[in-house]
Design an enzyme around this catalytic site. Structure first.
Site, PDB file in Angstrom:
ATOM      1  N   SER A 143     -49.226  -2.122 -10.291  1.00  0.00           N
ATOM      2  CA  SER A 143     -48.310  -2.627 -11.322  1.00  0.00           C
ATOM      3  C   SER A 143     -47.388  -1.598 -11.945  1.00  0.00           C
ATOM      4  CB  SER A 143     -49.109  -3.326 -12.431  1.00  0.00           C
ATOM      5  OG  SER A 143     -49.494  -4.616 -12.024  1.00  0.00           O
ATOM      6  N   LYS A 146     -43.714  -2.254 -11.734  1.00  0.00           N
ATOM      7  CA  LYS A 146     -42.959  -3.013 -12.728  1.00  0.00           C
ATOM      8  C   LYS A 146     -41.963  -2.119 -13.480  1.00  0.00           C
ATOM      9  CE  LYS A 146     -46.346  -6.729 -13.516  1.00  0.00           C
ATOM     10  NZ  LYS A 146     -47.420  -6.452 -12.565  1.00  0.00           N
ATOM     11  N   SER A 200     -48.800  -6.948 -18.243  1.00  0.00           N
ATOM     12  CA  SER A 200     -48.616  -6.802 -16.798  1.00  0.00           C
ATOM     13  C   SER A 200     -48.548  -8.146 -16.087  1.00  0.00           C
ATOM     14  CB  SER A 200     -49.747  -5.950 -16.200  1.00  0.00           C
ATOM     15  OG  SER A 200     -49.335  -5.355 -14.992  1.00  0.00           O
TER      16      SER A 200
END
Length: 435
Positions: A143, A146, A200
């Site tokens: 993640s 991102k 997230s």
């Protein structure tokens, strides 16, 4: 005929550009030349460019081992095969960074032992790389990808715009991280950003990629992410999913993550989002869902003095990944790490330990630098630029090489023109003398 050949030959010689390092493939100046201190002994410290093991099958010199601590054995999917190593990409930021092992300035304290397979610490403001472990080794992002989505889409999207979540947005891996958006729900873009960065949310990533991807939707958003990575100089980064959920061919490196994080922290809106501790996800009466509160999952902002925020990440394949930044005594540092295990220290704790180490280093200590946005793409035929001296003003993207090359080409062209005219005049006078 001889006169014409002489004229053409003279013209070619005069118009030929003067060789420079970028054209000859000369390796960038080693860190020692720019800083006065040599990094931990690797091939670059000797003044010779290292030969990447993946490209040649032989190591140029002994590699300094990274300090590590034993981690519990875990069950994980087989690691994907990374792309073939590209020697030019491994020296982006400095020849000393082209190592699978440890690179730190000479004479500094040993960095903490952690479980991450690769990491990097850099100064957000000067761009100096303070140290790293395999900074250009390929890793799986999870993640922390991102952040690339944020670096790409934050300037494109109006935070006050209201967006409706679609069924395609909700197509995420079962059991994966989600913030709790609902199909048909209407949310402001700012709410979606907070859902992405605090919790997230993978569905939030899909929404933002779709919004910023134009006519091609989420696929266009991923393409824009890859274009942005290339512009930033993150040449080892390739996104397949906007959220960081594992995808075939999806890779990054600790160095690339530092470039991406630096772009994020340059945005005031991102800095505000990254330090937001909690926010409210509004109720959706039409979908019969109540509102609820979410909290920031990055423990650094609660437990580390001077924390600026960052991003956590985890998949079974990538293991724990982390990006965090903090400021101390007027200095802002960022840490990136890949492939960590949560014991004996969690990802953010490993990042905090590396930040502590970085803040102990002298301000002029460096083993490389973070390239500027657009620097590598502005002169695609050139080799990675040489290291800037620590503390020196950061040049605009490729302004030095482009400016100097232009002046050189103009001077050579002017001299060439004068030479050709002179030669032509001599030949004309010679013709007049012939019977």
């Amino acid at each position: 005929m001889r006169a014409a050949l002489l004229a053409v030959t003279a013209s070619a010689v005069l118009l030929a550009p003067t060789p420079v390092a970028a054209a000859t493939g000369t390796a960038p100046t080693p860190v020692a030349a720019a800083t006065g201190t040599a990094p931990t002994p690797v091939a670059a410290a000797t003044g010779t460019a290292p030969a990447p093991v993946a490209a040649t099958g032989t190591a140029a010199a002994a590699t300094a081992r990274c300090p590590t601590v034993p981690a519990p054995a875990v069950s994980r999917p087989p690691r994907p095969s990374p792309p073939p190593a590209v020697p030019e990409q491994r020296v982006v930021g400095g020849a000393g960074l082209a190592t699978s092992g440890l690179v730190v300035p000479a004479g500094v304290g040993v960095p903490p032992a952690i479980t991450a397979t690769s990491w990097l610490v850099a100064d957000l403001d000067t761009g100096q790389v303070l140290g790293g472990c395999g900074p250009h080794e390929y890793g799986t992002p999870a993640s922390v990808q991102k952040l690339l989505l944020a670096a790409t889409m934050l300037p494109r999207l109006d935070p006050k715009q209201t967006v409706t979540v679609t069924a395609a947005d909700m197509d995420i891996e079962p059991g994966s991280s989600a913030v709790g958006l609902v199909e048909g729900g209407r949310y402001t873009v700012e709410t979606v950003w907070l859902g992405l960065l605090l919790n997230s949310g993978n569905e939030a990533a899909n929404v933002l990629a779709r919004l910023g991807g134009g006519a091609d939707g989420a696929a266009g958003g991923v393409r824009a992410m890859n274009e942005q990575a290339h512009r930033l100089g993150a040449l080892q980064t390739h996104a397949v999913t906007p959220s960081g959920l594992d995808g075939k061919g999806q890779f990054t490196s600790a160095y690339d993550l530092a470039l991406i994080a630096r772009a994020c922290f340059a945005e005031p809106t991102f800095r505000r989002y990254a330090l937001t501790e909690q926010t409210q996800i509004p109720a959706q009466p039409a979908q019969r869902t109540k509102g609820f509160q979410i909290q920031n999952e990055n423990q650094l902002i609660y437990r580390y003095p001077g924390a600026l925020g960052g991003k956590t990440g985890f998949t079974d394949l990538a293991r724990h990944t982390y990006v965090g930044a903090a400021q101390r005594d007027g200095r802002r540092l960022v840490v990136t790490l890949l492939g960590a295990e949560p014991a004996p220290l969690r990802g953010w704790e490993q990042g905090a330990a590396l930040l502590d180490w970085g803040f102990t280093l002298p301000r002029d200590a460096a083993v490389g630098r973070l390239v500027e946005p657009g620097e590598l793409t502005a002169t695609p035929s050139a080799a990675p630029s040489e290291l800037a001296a620590p503390g020196a003003p950061r040049p605009a993207a490729a302004s030095g090489p482009v400016h100097n090359s232009s002046r050189l080409l103009w001077s050579v062209t002017a001299l060439s023109g004068a030479g050709v005219l002179l030669l032509g005049g001599l030949l004309w006078r010679r013709r007049r003398r012939l019977p």
